[in-house]
Design an enzyme around this catalytic site. Structure first.
Site, mmCIF file in Angstrom:
data_model
loop_
_atom_site.group_PDB
_atom_site.id
_atom_site.type_symbol
_atom_site.label_atom_id
_atom_site.label_comp_id
_atom_site.label_asym_id
_atom_site.label_seq_id
_atom_site.Cartn_x
_atom_site.Cartn_y
_atom_site.Cartn_z
ATOM 1 N N ALA A 1 6.862 17.202 0.884
ATOM 2 C CA ALA A 1 7.803 16.122 1.186
ATOM 3 C C ALA A 1 7.510 14.932 0.281
ATOM 4 O O ALA A 1 6.377 14.758 -0.178
ATOM 5 C CB ALA A 1 7.654 15.714 2.647
ATOM 6 N N GLY B 1 5.419 20.627 2.645
ATOM 7 C CA GLY B 1 6.791 21.117 2.756
ATOM 8 C C GLY B 1 7.126 22.127 1.662
ATOM 9 O O GLY B 1 7.983 22.994 1.852
ATOM 10 N N GLU C 1 5.967 25.307 2.979
ATOM 11 C CA GLU C 1 6.838 25.672 4.107
ATOM 12 C C GLU C 1 8.173 26.239 3.592
ATOM 13 O O GLU C 1 8.715 27.188 4.155
ATOM 14 C CB GLU C 1 7.068 24.449 4.998
ATOM 15 C CG GLU C 1 5.778 24.041 5.713
ATOM 16 C CD GLU C 1 5.945 22.782 6.533
ATOM 17 O OE1 GLU C 1 6.196 21.720 5.924
ATOM 18 O OE2 GLU C 1 5.856 22.847 7.761
ATOM 19 N N GLU D 1 -0.914 18.279 5.255
ATOM 20 C CA GLU D 1 -0.329 17.205 6.072
ATOM 21 C C GLU D 1 -1.362 16.463 6.901
ATOM 22 O O GLU D 1 -1.278 15.250 7.091
ATOM 23 C CB GLU D 1 0.751 17.783 7.004
ATOM 24 C CG GLU D 1 2.066 18.102 6.323
ATOM 25 C CD GLU D 1 2.106 19.467 5.660
ATOM 26 O OE1 GLU D 1 1.037 20.074 5.445
ATOM 27 O OE2 GLU D 1 3.214 19.932 5.358
HETATM 28 C C1 LIG Z 1 11.352 13.369 6.131
HETATM 29 C C2 LIG Z 1 10.476 14.179 7.053
HETATM 30 C C3 LIG Z 1 10.608 15.651 6.880
HETATM 31 C C4 LIG Z 1 9.364 16.274 7.334
HETATM 32 C C5 LIG Z 1 9.401 17.745 7.206
HETATM 33 C C6 LIG Z 1 8.546 18.270 6.126
HETATM 34 C C7 LIG Z 1 7.238 17.687 6.138
HETATM 35 C C8 LIG Z 1 6.439 17.948 5.152
HETATM 36 C C9 LIG Z 1 5.156 17.229 5.080
HETATM 37 C C10 LIG Z 1 4.664 17.152 3.676
HETATM 38 O O1 LIG Z 1 5.011 17.891 2.818
HETATM 39 S S1 LIG Z 1 3.595 15.904 3.433
HETATM 40 C C11 LIG Z 1 3.205 16.069 1.723
HETATM 41 C C12 LIG Z 1 2.242 17.150 1.540
HETATM 42 N N1 LIG Z 1 1.862 17.191 0.165
HETATM 43 C C13 LIG Z 1 0.758 16.644 -0.289
HETATM 44 O O2 LIG Z 1 -0.008 16.054 0.424
HETATM 45 C C14 LIG Z 1 0.518 16.826 -1.754
HETATM 46 C C15 LIG Z 1 0.137 15.530 -2.374
HETATM 47 N N2 LIG Z 1 -0.003 15.665 -3.803
HETATM 48 C C16 LIG Z 1 -1.083 16.223 -4.370
HETATM 49 O O3 LIG Z 1 -1.970 16.752 -3.763
HETATM 50 C C17 LIG Z 1 -1.135 16.146 -5.863
HETATM 51 O O4 LIG Z 1 -0.315 15.113 -6.261
HETATM 52 C C18 LIG Z 1 -0.707 17.447 -6.597
HETATM 53 C C19 LIG Z 1 0.660 17.925 -6.148
HETATM 54 C C20 LIG Z 1 -1.753 18.549 -6.347
HETATM 55 C C21 LIG Z 1 -0.660 17.148 -8.114
HETATM 56 O O5 LIG Z 1 -1.901 16.592 -8.501
HETATM 57 P P1 LIG Z 1 -2.077 15.845 -9.914
HETATM 58 O O6 LIG Z 1 -3.504 15.445 -10.006
HETATM 59 O O7 LIG Z 1 -1.492 16.678 -10.968
HETATM 60 O O8 LIG Z 1 -1.167 14.558 -9.845
HETATM 61 P P2 LIG Z 1 -1.319 13.225 -8.965
HETATM 62 O O9 LIG Z 1 -1.916 12.168 -9.811
HETATM 63 O O10 LIG Z 1 -1.971 13.503 -7.667
HETATM 64 O O11 LIG Z 1 0.203 12.901 -8.657
HETATM 65 C C22 LIG Z 1 1.101 12.583 -9.710
HETATM 66 C C23 LIG Z 1 2.094 11.574 -9.188
HETATM 67 O O12 LIG Z 1 2.887 12.190 -8.178
HETATM 68 C C24 LIG Z 1 2.845 11.426 -6.984
HETATM 69 N N3 LIG Z 1 2.924 12.372 -5.859
HETATM 70 C C25 LIG Z 1 2.186 13.460 -5.670
HETATM 71 N N4 LIG Z 1 2.555 14.101 -4.571
HETATM 72 C C26 LIG Z 1 3.572 13.406 -4.049
HETATM 73 C C27 LIG Z 1 4.405 13.573 -2.902
HETATM 74 N N5 LIG Z 1 4.263 14.621 -2.073
HETATM 75 N N6 LIG Z 1 5.331 12.649 -2.668
HETATM 76 C C28 LIG Z 1 5.514 11.604 -3.508
HETATM 77 N N7 LIG Z 1 4.755 11.391 -4.613
HETATM 78 C C29 LIG Z 1 3.816 12.289 -4.876
HETATM 79 C C30 LIG Z 1 1.507 10.712 -7.042
HETATM 80 O O13 LIG Z 1 1.519 9.575 -6.224
HETATM 81 C C31 LIG Z 1 1.412 10.382 -8.507
HETATM 82 O O14 LIG Z 1 2.261 9.259 -8.697
HETATM 83 P P3 LIG Z 1 1.865 8.119 -9.730
HETATM 84 O O15 LIG Z 1 2.975 7.131 -9.585
HETATM 85 O O16 LIG Z 1 1.814 8.793 -11.077
HETATM 86 O O17 LIG Z 1 0.547 7.620 -9.291
#
Ligand SMILES: CCCCCC/C=C/CC(=O)SCCNC(=O)CCNC(=O)[C@H](O)C(C)(C)COP(=O)(O)OP(=O)(O)OC[C@H]1O[C@@H](n2cnc3c(N)ncnc32)[C@H](O)[C@@H]1OP(=O)(O)O
Length: 701
Positions: free
Chosen positions: A61, A100, A103, A123
């Site tokens: 997400a 997500g 999922e 999450e």
């Molecule tokens: C509306 C409600 C509906 C709910 C139903 C569904 C619910 C789902 C819950 C979720 O999915 S919660 C999210 C779960 N995902 C995560 O926790 C993943 C988080 N991200 C990571 O672990 C890492 O970013 C990565 C994907 C493994 C990539 O790692 P890498 O080292 O290559 O890059 P980063 O420096 O970490 O990230 C780059 C850049 O992207 C931004 N970012 C990463 N993930 C997200 C995200 N999920 N949402 C928004 N932004 C994300 C991060 O902040 C970096 O941004 P920057 O501006 O360059 O600092």
């Protein structure tokens, strides 16, 4: 955004497009929904592949949308539509499939993964649970024990582990999208009923009740309850339970703090200095060979961290016995780390020497010798003569003046602090301390090197104690004052541990050794023995507590000497000592409650944090929060001290500080600092607006 194309004649290819991690923003969800409809309605299409652009399936997400009003189509009905499709849908997983994203893949009928991909439901690390069917589908697919483990820890698994667990159907070393397209062609027309994970029964597992009870004791209750619903209820009712549990978590303070901290850790990489140097305009230099000077505990840990990051390391220790011991210790650390990772130790990229000259060809040198200015001054003069003229010279000092060390060298613009935290090979935090003359390239290089070592690097200006230890000093002082006024180490620690610290201040001091702070206080002219009467409790015109010094004078150095603030065998010494101390100084003990312990210890630390922001020692509140969570045990679920202040309300923090300052006018740092007052006066803006209010000189020295 999601692109729809037709490939290989009959395969509908849906590509998620939302750089950098293809997060499921409202636009992406809308795009997927439309593309799925097109693919299912297209007569020519017999099967569908879903992938992400740029080699990354989906990071979950869009966390930036949390806490805002929900727009765009919800994820759950879309995943249902994919699962219910009568054409096979295959997820082509490259890079990451997280939250997500996983999922979504679980809603597909097949999952093909590239061998380097990582999958997980993180999450819980954001204070949430996987609420797009993750808690219902994963247990049905891989069984309750493995699903509970993944969901309640948030751990990622490799593609190989995912295959073994049964999360993916195939792992490939080739282009996963090409393989998935071929696979999609091969399953065209095959029955799909047993490929719909929601229709599966959870595989039987023995003694599920005790598994859930045990998990409840250890981990996030909501995750456990949701997975329990998968094991005990039909899918549709399990989904209702998942949704209800997610609703309770969604707006919680913990979730907000954890999500804030996710971005804070990344924000610190966009560093800037008051001199105008910035992350996006400064080019780091490559560092291939690093030298570490001094192989005590810190030097050994730094050596391991550098070697594990793939650098060539020259480890220098001038004392022969220490050098032999260090060589053995480093080999042992590397071996243990390899065993933990299930790999074999890398063949040594470390060379050892007892000569400083060995550092001559290094791109970067980190000194980790005894914390004594004279020793370090001499070493920096020697390094400046021995090393390449373009070598970066870094000090691992935890509090000494980086500008002064720079002034001992020929190239002060190449001198920096790299303040590691013990154990240096494991702790995620690195303070990169720039001096008044450090060049932007030097800062960028040290920040980049920290990242290469897997650390979160925070750029910090030069001042006494830098950011972390400068705040720690105020926190420790309040804890000592509380003892003077009647509190006990156990009482203070209990309050802090209930707040969420893994260890209270006294337990932590015992662990790190009371003599460390004593040496620093002696060097600052604060710790002096033999003082009696009122002057014993006033130093440099301010209230001072000599309690820490007195403990050291009694050879109580903490765990290393078997005794400190705590006895490691039953002995009432400390309480008698405190009673006698209070009687000697005419201090009337009073009952101190948990609220006062927390407010005095934490608000004074927060106040110093605001002062550090005002002095422009760091660029923003995220820097302080990253330092405190990653280096000083501040509970992550409270976001960090500055985020906590924002949650408590700046007005309340300022009022309580003012209240304690009136009660203790001899403690000037209890007075709310200028920035905190200004923020309150301007209506306590939210934390992301604080940067605007910051101005002033960057160095305190
Ligand atoms: C509306 C409600 C509906 C709910 C139903 C569904 C619910 C789902 C819950 C979720 O999915 S919660 C999210 C779960 N995902 C995560 O926790 C993943 C988080 N991200 C990571 O672990 C890492 O970013 C990565 C994907 C493994 C990539 O790692 P890498 O080292 O290559 O890059 P980063 O420096 O970490 O990230 C780059 C850049 O992207 C931004 N970012 C990463 N993930 C997200 C995200 N999920 N949402 C928004 N932004 C994300 C991060 O902040 C970096 O941004 P920057 O501006 O360059 O600092």
């Amino acid at each position: 955004m999601a692109q729809y194309t037709r490939v290989s004649g009959s395969v509908g290819l849906i590509t998620l497009q939302n750089p950098p991690v293809n997060a499921l923003s409202a636009a992406v969800r809308l795009g997927i929904g439309e593309a799925v409809q097109r693919a299912l309605g297209d007569q020519e299409v017999q099967s569908v592949v879903i992938c992400g652009q740029n080699g990354l399936f989906c990071g979950g997400a869009d966390i930036r949308e949390f806490g805002k009003e929900m727009t765009g189509p919800p994820l759950v009905p879309m995943i249902h539509a994919i699962e219910a499709a009568t054409k096979p849908v295959v997820a082509a997983i490259e890079g990451s499939a997280l939250g997500g994203g996983l999922e979504l893949a679980l809603g597909c009928h097949y999952r093909i993964s590239h061998c380097k991909a990582r999958l997980g439901l993180p999450e819980v690390t954001l204070g949430l649970l996987p609420a797009a069917g993750g808690t219902q589908r994963l247990p049905r697919l891989i069984g309750v024990p493995a699903a509970l483990n993944l969901i309640t820890t948030g751990h990622h698994v490799t593609a190989a582990e995912a295959l073994q667990l049964g999360i993916v159907d195939q792992v490939t070393e080739h282009n996963a999208v090409d393989v998935a397209v071929k696979f999609a062609l091969s399953v065209t027309g095959k029955p799909l009923h047993d490929r719909r994970v929601s229709s599966l029964e959870c595989p039987a597992a023995p003694d599920l009740d005790s598994l859930f009870e045990e998990a409840m004791l250890k981990v996030r209750v909501a995750c456990v309850q949701a997975v329990r619903a998968a094991a005990t209820l039909p899918y549709a009712r399990g989904m209702e339970r998942e949704k209800a549990l997610m609703a309770t978590l969604f707006g919680s303070g913990q979730a907000r703090a954890l999500q804030y901290f996710f971005f804070a850790q990344r924000a610190v990489g966009r560093w800037s200095t008051p001199g105008g140097a910035r992350w996006d305009t400064s080019q780091p230099r490559p560092v291939r060979t690093a030298a570490v000077i001094g192989l005590g505990t810190m030097g050994r840990g730094i050596t391991v961290a550098l070697a594990q990051a793939g650098l060539s390391v020259v480890a220098v220790e001038t004392q022969a016995k220490q050098l032999t011991e260090a060589r053995k210790a480093v080999a042992g650390m590397l071996k243990r780390a390899a065993v933990r990772r299930g790999t074999t130790p890398e063949p040594g990229s470390i060379t050892y020497s007892d000569q400083l000259q060995a550092a001559a060809r290094a791109d970067l040198v980190i000194e980790a010798v005894f914390e004594d200015m004279e020793v370090k001054e001499t070493l920096f003069r020697q390094l400046s003569a021995v090393c390449r003229p373009d070598a970066l010279l870094c000090t691992n000092t935890s509090s000494l003046d980086v500008d002064h060390l720079a002034s001992q060298t020929r190239h002060p613009h190449l001198v920096l602090g790299m303040h590691f935290f013990a154990p240096a090979q494991a702790m995620k935090l690195l303070e990169v301390v720039y001096g008044a003359r450090s060049s932007p390239t030097a800062v960028a290089t040290a920040m980049q090197l920290g990242k290469t070592m897997g650390k979160v690097s925070v750029a910090v200006g030069n001042c006494r104690g830098f950011a972390g230890n400068r705040m720690l000093k105020r926190y420790l002082e309040q804890a000592f004052f509380l003892l003077e006024e009647g509190a006990t180490p156990e009482g203070v620690d209990r309050a802090l541990e209930e707040f969420g610290f893994a260890m209270g201040v006294f337990r932590m001091s015992d662990l790190s050794g009371l003599d460390v702070g004593w040496r620093v206080r002696k060097a600052e002219g604060l710790a002096q023995s033999g003082l009696t009467g009122p002057s014993a409790r006033v130093r440099q015109g301010r209230r001072y507590s000599p309690l820490g010094d007195l403990l050291c004078e009694h050879q109580r150095f903490g765990q290393k000497s078997g005794r400190g603030w705590y006895q490691y065998e039953p002995d009432p010494w400390l309480h008698r000592f405190l009673e006698e101390y209070r009687a000697r100084h005419g201090l009337l003990p009073r009952r101190i409650d948990q609220q006062e312990v927390l407010e005095r210890c934490l608000f004074v630390l927060i106040n110093e944090g605001f002062q550090i922001l005002e002095d422009r020692i760091v660029a923003g509140p995220e820097d302080i929060d990253a330092i405190y969570v990653l280096g000083y045990g501040w509970p992550r679920h409270r976001g960090g001290p500055m985020f906590y202040a924002h949650m408590v309300g700046l007005e309340r923090v300022a009022q309580r500080l003012e209240h304690y300052h009136q009660a203790h006018p001899e403690v000037p740092y209890l007075q709310p600092c200028g920035l905190l007052r200004r923020l309150v006066a301007s209506g306590s803006p939210p934390i992301h607006r604080w940067r605007r209010a910051i101005a002033g000189p960057h160095s305190q020295l």
